[in-house]
Design a protein around this motif. Structure first.
Motif, PDB file in Angstrom:
ATOM      1  N   ALA A 141     -13.370 129.089 -13.376  1.00 59.95           N
ATOM      2  CA  ALA A 141     -12.486 128.416 -12.277  1.00 59.95           C
ATOM      3  C   ALA A 141     -13.564 127.840 -11.285  1.00 59.95           C
ATOM      4  CB  ALA A 141     -11.545 129.250 -11.628  1.00 59.95           C
ATOM      5  N   ASP A 142     -14.696 127.469 -11.620  1.00 64.04           N
ATOM      6  CA  ASP A 142     -15.771 126.974 -10.840  1.00 64.04           C
ATOM      7  C   ASP A 142     -16.120 125.588 -10.650  1.00 64.04           C
ATOM      8  OD1 ASP A 142     -17.970 126.915  -9.209  1.00 64.04           O
ATOM      9  OD2 ASP A 142     -19.382 127.772 -10.770  1.00 64.04           O
ATOM     10  N   PHE A 143     -15.428 125.094  -9.640  1.00 70.53           N
ATOM     11  CA  PHE A 143     -15.508 123.524  -9.728  1.00 70.53           C
ATOM     12  C   PHE A 143     -16.930 123.116  -9.438  1.00 70.53           C
ATOM     13  CE2 PHE A 143     -14.920 119.332  -7.239  1.00 70.53           C
ATOM     14  CZ  PHE A 143     -13.774 118.925  -7.922  1.00 70.53           C
ATOM     15  N   GLY A 144     -17.548 123.435  -8.248  1.00 73.54           N
ATOM     16  CA  GLY A 144     -18.884 122.862  -8.144  1.00 73.54           C
ATOM     17  C   GLY A 144     -20.005 123.235  -9.086  1.00 73.54           C
ATOM     18  N   GLY A 145     -19.635 124.367  -9.867  1.00 69.33           N
ATOM     19  CA  GLY A 145     -20.620 124.766 -11.057  1.00 69.33           C
ATOM     20  C   GLY A 145     -20.741 123.643 -12.219  1.00 69.33           C
ATOM     21  N   VAL A 146     -19.448 123.366 -12.534  1.00 75.12           N
ATOM     22  CA  VAL A 146     -19.603 122.655 -13.731  1.00 75.12           C
ATOM     23  C   VAL A 146     -20.486 121.181 -13.737  1.00 75.12           C
ATOM     24  CG1 VAL A 146     -18.187 121.158 -15.431  1.00 75.12           C
ATOM     25  CG2 VAL A 146     -17.571 123.544 -14.582  1.00 75.12           C
ATOM     26  N   PRO A 147     -20.529 120.517 -12.675  1.00 75.60           N
ATOM     27  CA  PRO A 147     -21.438 119.093 -12.911  1.00 75.60           C
ATOM     28  C   PRO A 147     -22.722 119.868 -12.910  1.00 75.60           C
ATOM     29  CG  PRO A 147     -19.681 119.122 -11.123  1.00 75.60           C
ATOM     30  CD  PRO A 147     -19.658 120.262 -11.613  1.00 75.60           C
ATOM     31  N   SER A 148     -23.120 120.829 -12.088  1.00 78.27           N
ATOM     32  CA  SER A 148     -24.665 121.050 -12.003  1.00 78.27           C
ATOM     33  C   SER A 148     -24.874 121.822 -13.397  1.00 78.27           C
ATOM     34  CB  SER A 148     -25.055 121.917 -10.713  1.00 78.27           C
ATOM     35  OG  SER A 148     -24.010 123.118 -10.844  1.00 78.27           O
ATOM     36  N   PHE A 149     -24.087 122.454 -13.921  1.00 76.34           N
ATOM     37  CA  PHE A 149     -24.325 123.098 -15.198  1.00 76.34           C
ATOM     38  C   PHE A 149     -24.534 122.309 -16.448  1.00 76.34           C
ATOM     39  CE2 PHE A 149     -23.004 127.295 -17.705  1.00 76.34           C
ATOM     40  CZ  PHE A 149     -24.268 127.301 -18.121  1.00 76.34           C
ATOM     41  N   VAL A 150     -23.583 121.161 -16.540  1.00 74.34           N
ATOM     42  CA  VAL A 150     -23.570 120.134 -17.442  1.00 74.34           C
ATOM     43  C   VAL A 150     -25.022 119.498 -17.282  1.00 74.34           C
ATOM     44  CG1 VAL A 150     -22.880 117.882 -18.169  1.00 74.34           C
ATOM     45  CG2 VAL A 150     -21.219 119.738 -17.563  1.00 74.34           C
ATOM     46  N   LEU A 151     -25.352 119.049 -16.176  1.00 76.21           N
ATOM     47  CA  LEU A 151     -26.674 118.378 -15.830  1.00 76.21           C
ATOM     48  C   LEU A 151     -27.977 119.262 -16.595  1.00 76.21           C
ATOM     49  CD1 LEU A 151     -27.488 115.785 -14.643  1.00 76.21           C
ATOM     50  CD2 LEU A 151     -27.926 116.904 -12.462  1.00 76.21           C
ATOM     51  N   GLY A 152     -27.767 120.545 -16.261  1.00 75.51           N
ATOM     52  CA  GLY A 152     -28.866 121.393 -16.420  1.00 75.51           C
ATOM     53  C   GLY A 152     -29.155 121.707 -18.229  1.00 75.51           C
ATOM     54  N   VAL A 153     -27.808 121.811 -18.637  1.00 79.38           N
ATOM     55  CA  VAL A 153     -27.794 121.975 -20.192  1.00 79.38           C
ATOM     56  C   VAL A 153     -28.044 120.845 -20.867  1.00 79.38           C
ATOM     57  CG1 VAL A 153     -26.195 122.141 -22.173  1.00 79.38           C
ATOM     58  CG2 VAL A 153     -26.076 123.826 -20.273  1.00 79.38           C
ATOM     59  N   ALA A 154     -27.883 119.575 -20.260  1.00 80.78           N
ATOM     60  CA  ALA A 154     -28.191 118.270 -20.824  1.00 80.78           C
ATOM     61  C   ALA A 154     -29.732 118.246 -20.876  1.00 80.78           C
ATOM     62  CB  ALA A 154     -27.277 117.066 -20.176  1.00 80.78           C
ATOM     63  N   VAL A 155     -30.334 118.307 -19.752  1.00 80.32           N
ATOM     64  CA  VAL A 155     -31.723 118.307 -19.416  1.00 80.32           C
ATOM     65  C   VAL A 155     -32.320 119.060 -20.495  1.00 80.32           C
ATOM     66  CG1 VAL A 155     -33.684 118.700 -18.178  1.00 80.32           C
ATOM     67  CG2 VAL A 155     -31.743 117.395 -17.159  1.00 80.32           C
ATOM     68  N   CYS A 156     -31.897 120.266 -20.760  1.00 84.94           N
ATOM     69  CA  CYS A 156     -32.637 121.188 -21.566  1.00 84.94           C
ATOM     70  C   CYS A 156     -32.666 120.701 -23.117  1.00 84.94           C
ATOM     71  CB  CYS A 156     -32.024 122.438 -21.605  1.00 84.94           C
ATOM     72  SG  CYS A 156     -32.548 123.826 -22.784  1.00 84.94           S
ATOM     73  N   VAL A 157     -31.324 120.197 -23.529  1.00 91.60           N
ATOM     74  CA  VAL A 157     -31.167 119.728 -24.872  1.00 91.60           C
ATOM     75  C   VAL A 157     -31.983 118.375 -25.005  1.00 91.60           C
ATOM     76  CG1 VAL A 157     -29.539 118.765 -26.187  1.00 91.60           C
ATOM     77  CG2 VAL A 157     -28.875 120.850 -25.243  1.00 91.60           C
ATOM     78  N   LEU A 161      -1.239 120.164 -12.857  1.00 87.59           N
ATOM     79  CA  LEU A 161      -0.096 119.815 -13.740  1.00 87.59           C
ATOM     80  C   LEU A 161       0.565 121.150 -13.849  1.00 87.59           C
ATOM     81  CD1 LEU A 161      -1.293 117.258 -16.174  1.00 87.59           C
ATOM     82  CD2 LEU A 161       0.013 116.918 -14.182  1.00 87.59           C
ATOM     83  N   ARG A 162      -0.005 122.147 -13.946  1.00 85.31           N
ATOM     84  CA  ARG A 162       0.879 123.598 -14.181  1.00 85.31           C
ATOM     85  C   ARG A 162       1.574 123.710 -13.010  1.00 85.31           C
ATOM     86  NH1 ARG A 162      -3.174 128.226 -16.413  1.00 85.31           N
ATOM     87  NH2 ARG A 162      -4.016 128.024 -14.419  1.00 85.31           N
ATOM     88  N   PRO A 163       2.759 124.697 -13.215  1.00 83.75           N
ATOM     89  CA  PRO A 163       3.458 125.160 -12.081  1.00 83.75           C
ATOM     90  C   PRO A 163       2.809 125.552 -10.809  1.00 83.75           C
ATOM     91  CG  PRO A 163       4.661 126.069 -14.188  1.00 83.75           C
ATOM     92  CD  PRO A 163       3.176 125.192 -14.595  1.00 83.75           C
ATOM     93  N   ALA A 164       3.426 125.370  -9.473  1.00 86.61           N
ATOM     94  CA  ALA A 164       2.547 125.879  -8.433  1.00 86.61           C
ATOM     95  C   ALA A 164       2.100 127.218  -8.509  1.00 86.61           C
ATOM     96  CB  ALA A 164       3.007 125.194  -7.276  1.00 86.61           C
ATOM     97  N   ASP A 165       2.782 128.005  -8.949  1.00 87.36           N
ATOM     98  CA  ASP A 165       2.551 129.467  -8.870  1.00 87.36           C
ATOM     99  C   ASP A 165       1.571 129.891 -10.077  1.00 87.36           C
ATOM    100  OD1 ASP A 165       4.157 129.425 -11.025  1.00 87.36           O
ATOM    101  OD2 ASP A 165       5.582 130.814 -10.687  1.00 87.36           O
ATOM    102  N   ARG A 166       1.170 129.070 -10.694  1.00 82.33           N
ATOM    103  CA  ARG A 166       0.157 129.327 -11.733  1.00 82.33           C
ATOM    104  C   ARG A 166      -1.145 128.331 -11.672  1.00 82.33           C
ATOM    105  NH1 ARG A 166       2.486 129.334 -17.721  1.00 82.33           N
ATOM    106  NH2 ARG A 166       0.304 130.342 -18.059  1.00 82.33           N
ATOM    107  N   ARG A 167      -1.258 127.743 -10.692  1.00 85.84           N
ATOM    108  CA  ARG A 167      -2.614 127.252 -10.335  1.00 85.84           C
ATOM    109  C   ARG A 167      -3.612 127.892  -9.892  1.00 85.84           C
ATOM    110  NH1 ARG A 167       0.268 122.410  -6.958  1.00 85.84           N
ATOM    111  NH2 ARG A 167       1.663 121.311  -8.535  1.00 85.84           N
ATOM    112  N   THR A 168      -4.772 127.526  -9.889  1.00 84.09           N
ATOM    113  CA  THR A 168      -5.906 128.324  -9.530  1.00 84.09           C
ATOM    114  C   THR A 168      -6.384 127.423  -8.326  1.00 84.09           C
ATOM    115  OG1 THR A 168      -7.799 127.119 -10.719  1.00 84.09           O
ATOM    116  CG2 THR A 168      -6.739 129.081 -11.782  1.00 84.09           C
ATOM    117  N   HIS A 169      -7.468 127.816  -7.822  1.00 86.47           N
ATOM    118  CA  HIS A 169      -7.813 126.716  -6.636  1.00 86.47           C
ATOM    119  C   HIS A 169      -8.431 125.592  -7.175  1.00 86.47           C
ATOM    120  CE1 HIS A 169     -11.681 128.806  -8.032  1.00 86.47           C
ATOM    121  NE2 HIS A 169     -12.250 127.692  -7.462  1.00 86.47           N
ATOM    122  N   LEU A 170      -8.566 125.414  -8.139  1.00 88.60           N
ATOM    123  CA  LEU A 170      -9.115 124.087  -8.717  1.00 88.60           C
ATOM    124  C   LEU A 170      -7.710 123.093  -8.445  1.00 88.60           C
ATOM    125  CD1 LEU A 170     -10.925 124.917 -11.981  1.00 88.60           C
ATOM    126  CD2 LEU A 170     -11.643 124.563  -9.588  1.00 88.60           C
ATOM    127  N   GLY A 171      -6.584 123.506  -8.978  1.00 88.75           N
ATOM    128  CA  GLY A 171      -5.401 122.744  -8.819  1.00 88.75           C
ATOM    129  C   GLY A 171      -5.034 122.629  -7.274  1.00 88.75           C
TER     130      GLY A 171
END
Length: 713
Positions: A520-536, A569-579
């Motif tokens: 559930a890491d909002f800020g981590g995913v873009p930077s992680f995708v960037l790092g993995v892509a550079v490595c590959v 899109l999930r019910p409000a009581d099941r959302r994480t901080h992303l939703g």
């Protein structure tokens, strides 16, 4: 040509797989967005008893028989009471705690310090109004969370339920948006019949009266006993079939604590409490109280309430266990700063000694390599140390340091235990793999290794309770990318398989970071995708251009955005901080959230130890390892010659770390932790390469400086 086309296909598959993750995120939500709130009539009855300042170490079968008996019958947990603290005081005041229950969102009380609770002004018919209510409302609009006061009362009365309040603090929680309390009594005796009311909010405020504490002495024990008698008086009037919630809604002195949460009756049997807001056994938050009340009454959770309903189940925690959780948080507060000062000082000393060894002397290379491997294992060992209750020792700081060092030595021992130790990237790969796999397993199984870890999250402050914290993300992403480089090196004779394995595990790791029920890491995913892509890209020998980096960055942002929308899109009581963030954007609060996090990121630049650690680690990497030494060729160049994929791993990890620095509120902490993993492991590989390389002389050319330069853009 065929090989090149195959590699191009693998890379295309990497980005296609990202789209698959997005589609899956959109398909998996349990309920459609059309499950909107609808008007409902109140069912059931709830009694909320607020006991501001009550902690689990206050409970005793003789001194607090009512509370002890309630805990023995019901479900229990620690309560994180973090609201908006007053300026200069890192605690939750009683008024802020009660107002948070009213709003279902972190609230504040105006003025410096913790002022006495306002006394309601009574009117004919038993109603009352809160004096200076408009000031309380204005204070919320000036706070970062903009809590909507009266949300709970309006939700209950809007569904046809009646509300009563007992005590001035309870009146704050039970007031509607205008500051009016429909039925008010100053004491339990003044409201003997509770049956007409769907919701009764009662106060046992003896502990926080006068906002004083004698360190757990006789005065506090007497106040706790008096609060227990008030609780007992309320319990004698609770109608049969009611659900009773007891909450220690605030702090009682200048030190923040975890507090008491008990739920009895209704769906709650003897066991532990949890909530989707924390995903932790026996841990709930103050903002959950509002949502729990509406849930028990069968009323839809109002917009603006950010908590989740308490749920019972599982083995009941003992009072001692719950008190120990608060002890862990208090010890953590005491040791966190000296720990990081010690860590930074030790790292700087090690870099200095290693620089002398590499630049001037040819001594102790094996010792340097082993110590570097242990140093690279320290970050993941910070989290593994949570497997041992170090905070319970008489001297917790030495116990913490010893536990972390013990795990680091154990990890390093595994790194040199097998035949892989003979390869340049063998021991670093083991450390990187353990760093990646241990933290991935942790978030998949509940993130328990990060709770009360010195580099994790602290329940008392309530910033985060599950998923990847920013420092854990730095260790995880760096370990993952270095592991991918090592795998590519091991499979260098089978490049198609190497790319397939790297893409597959890279996608799994990214999913582990961003998936709402895992990292559930909002800020981590873009930077992680960037790092993995550079490595590959570098592993496959493809040029890392500005255009490609831009496209990858956009793909990362789109990926996490769509995952967040899917969560919303999930019910409000099941959302994480992303939703919840998506909802904040829809509600017009997204700008304030982003601004708050940007300010927090910039503020981290004032963290001198972590900033110094980042600068020195980079200087060591590029000014020591990457320059010629008395050994001959630059150490890092020799390591690149023996394992070219190390370059891809380092640049991928650095890319992820510094992108994470820019888009996360922890700022400089991310590159500091990432470099604490990457640089020692690069040193271990470089010293190994120096040991096994043929000697060089002045007549024999060293590796050119371009060998260590970044890839062309």
């Amino acid at each position: 040509m065929r090989e090149r086309g195959t590699v191009r296909g693998r890379l295309a598959g990497f980005f296609a797989s990202i789209l698959v993750l997005v589609v899956a995120a959109l398909v998996l939500p349990a309920a459609p967005a059309s499950a909107v709130r609808q008007a409902a009539a109140v069912t059931g009855r709830v009694v909320v008893i607020g006991v501001p300042g009550l902690r689990w170490d206050d409970l005793d079968p003789r001194r607090t028989p009512a509370l002890w008996g309630l805990a023995a019958r019901g479900s229990s947990a620690s309560l994180s009471t973090r609201a908006v603290p007053p300026e200069g005081l890192p605690v939750t005041c009683p008024a802020a705690g009660w107002l948070t229950v009213s709003a279902g969102q972190r609230a504040t009380a105006p003025g410096p310090g913790c002022a006495p609770l306002p006394e309601p002004v009574t009117a004919a018919g038993g109603a009352a109004t809160i004096p200076n209510w408009s000031e309380l409302v204005a204070a919320q609009q000036a706070s970062p969370f903009k809590a909507g006061l009266g949300l709970l009362a309006d939700a209950v009365t809007g569904a046809g339920g009646k509300i009563a309040a007992i005590g001035p603090g309870a009146a704050l929680a039970a007031a509607d948006r205008s500051g009016r309390v429909a039925t008010y009594a100053a004491t339990p005796a003044a409201l003997p019949d509770l049956t007409p009311y769907a919701l009764v909010v009662a106060e046992a405020g003896e502990i926080t009266t006068g906002w004083a504490d004698d360190g757990g002495g006789q005065a506090r024990r007497a106040a706790v006993s008096a609060a227990d008698r008030t609780v007992a008086e309320v319990l004698t009037r609770v109608p049969a079939g009611s659900a009773v919630l007891v909450a220690g809604l605030s702090d009682s002195d200048a030190v923040a604590h975890l507090h008491v949460a008990i739920a009895s009756g209704g769906p709650y049997e003897h066991g532990s409490l949890t909530a989707a807001s924390t995903r932790q056994r026996a841990l709930v938050t103050i903002t959950d109280v509002t949502t729990t009340v509406t849930h028990l009454l069968g009323v839809p959770s109002p917009e603006g309430a950010v908590g989740r309903a308490w749920s019972g189940g599982g083995d009941p925690p003992s009072v001692t266990e719950l008190a120990d959780a608060d002890l862990a948080s208090q010890v953590l507060r005491e040791v966190r700063e000296p720990f990081f000062i010690t860590l930074v000082a030790a790292q700087l000393l090690f870099y200095g000694l290693a620089a002398l060894m590499i630049r001037r002397y040819r001594r102790m290379p094996t010792t340097t390599r082993v110590v570097a491997t242990v140093s690279g294992a320290l970050p993941v060992s910070i989290f593994l140390a949570q497997l041992v209750p170090w905070w319970g020792f008489a001297h917790p700081m030495p116990a913490l340091l010893g536990t972390i060092l013990g795990f680091a030595v154990l990890v390093a021992g595994l790194a040199y235990a097998g035949p892989w130790r003979r390869h340049v990237l063998g021991p670093p790969a083991v450390v990187a793999g353990i760093s990646s796999l241990a933290l991935l397993a942790d978030v998949v199984t509940g993130s328990r290794l990060q709770v009360n870890a010195v580099a994790g999250y602290e329940p008392v402050t309530g910033g985060r309770f599950y998923g990847f914290g920013n420092m854990a993300f730095a260790v995880y992403s760096t370990g993952t990318i270095l592991l991918l480089a090592a795998v590519a090196c091991a499979l260098r004779r089978r490049p198609r398989l190497a790319v397939a394995v790297c893409v597959a595990y890279g996608l799994l790791a990214i999913a582990g970071d961003g998936w709402p029920t895992w990292g559930a890491d909002f800020g981590g995913v873009p930077s992680f995708v960037l790092g993995v892509a550079v490595c590959v890209l570098m592993v496959t020998g493809r040029r890392v251009s500005v255009l490609r980096l831009g496209l990858v960055a956009v793909a990362g942002v789109v990926l996490i955005s769509l995952i967040a929308v899917a969560d919303w899109l999930r019910p409000a009581d099941r959302r994480t901080h992303l939703g919840a963030f998506v909802q904040q954007i829809i509600g017009g609060d997204g700008g304030s959230v982003v601004g708050r996090k940007l300010g927090a990121m910039l503020h981290t630049l004032g963290n001198l130890p972590l900033t110094l650690l980042s600068v020195v680690a980079l200087a060591f990497l590029f000014l020591v390892l990457a320059r010629p030494s008395r050994w001959g060729a630059p150490a890092l160049s020799l390591a690149y010659d023996r394992a070219p994929q190390l370059r891809a791993g380092l640049f991928g990890a650095l890319t992820s770390a510094f992108a994470g620095f820019l888009i996360n509120d922890s700022g400089i902490a991310i590159p500091a932790m990432a470099l604490t993993v990457a640089v020692p492991l690069a040193l271990a590989a470089s010293v190994h390469a120096l040991q096994t390389a043929p000697p060089t002389t002045a007549a024999r050319s060293s590796a050119p400086a371009g060998a260590t330069a970044p890839p062309s853009l």
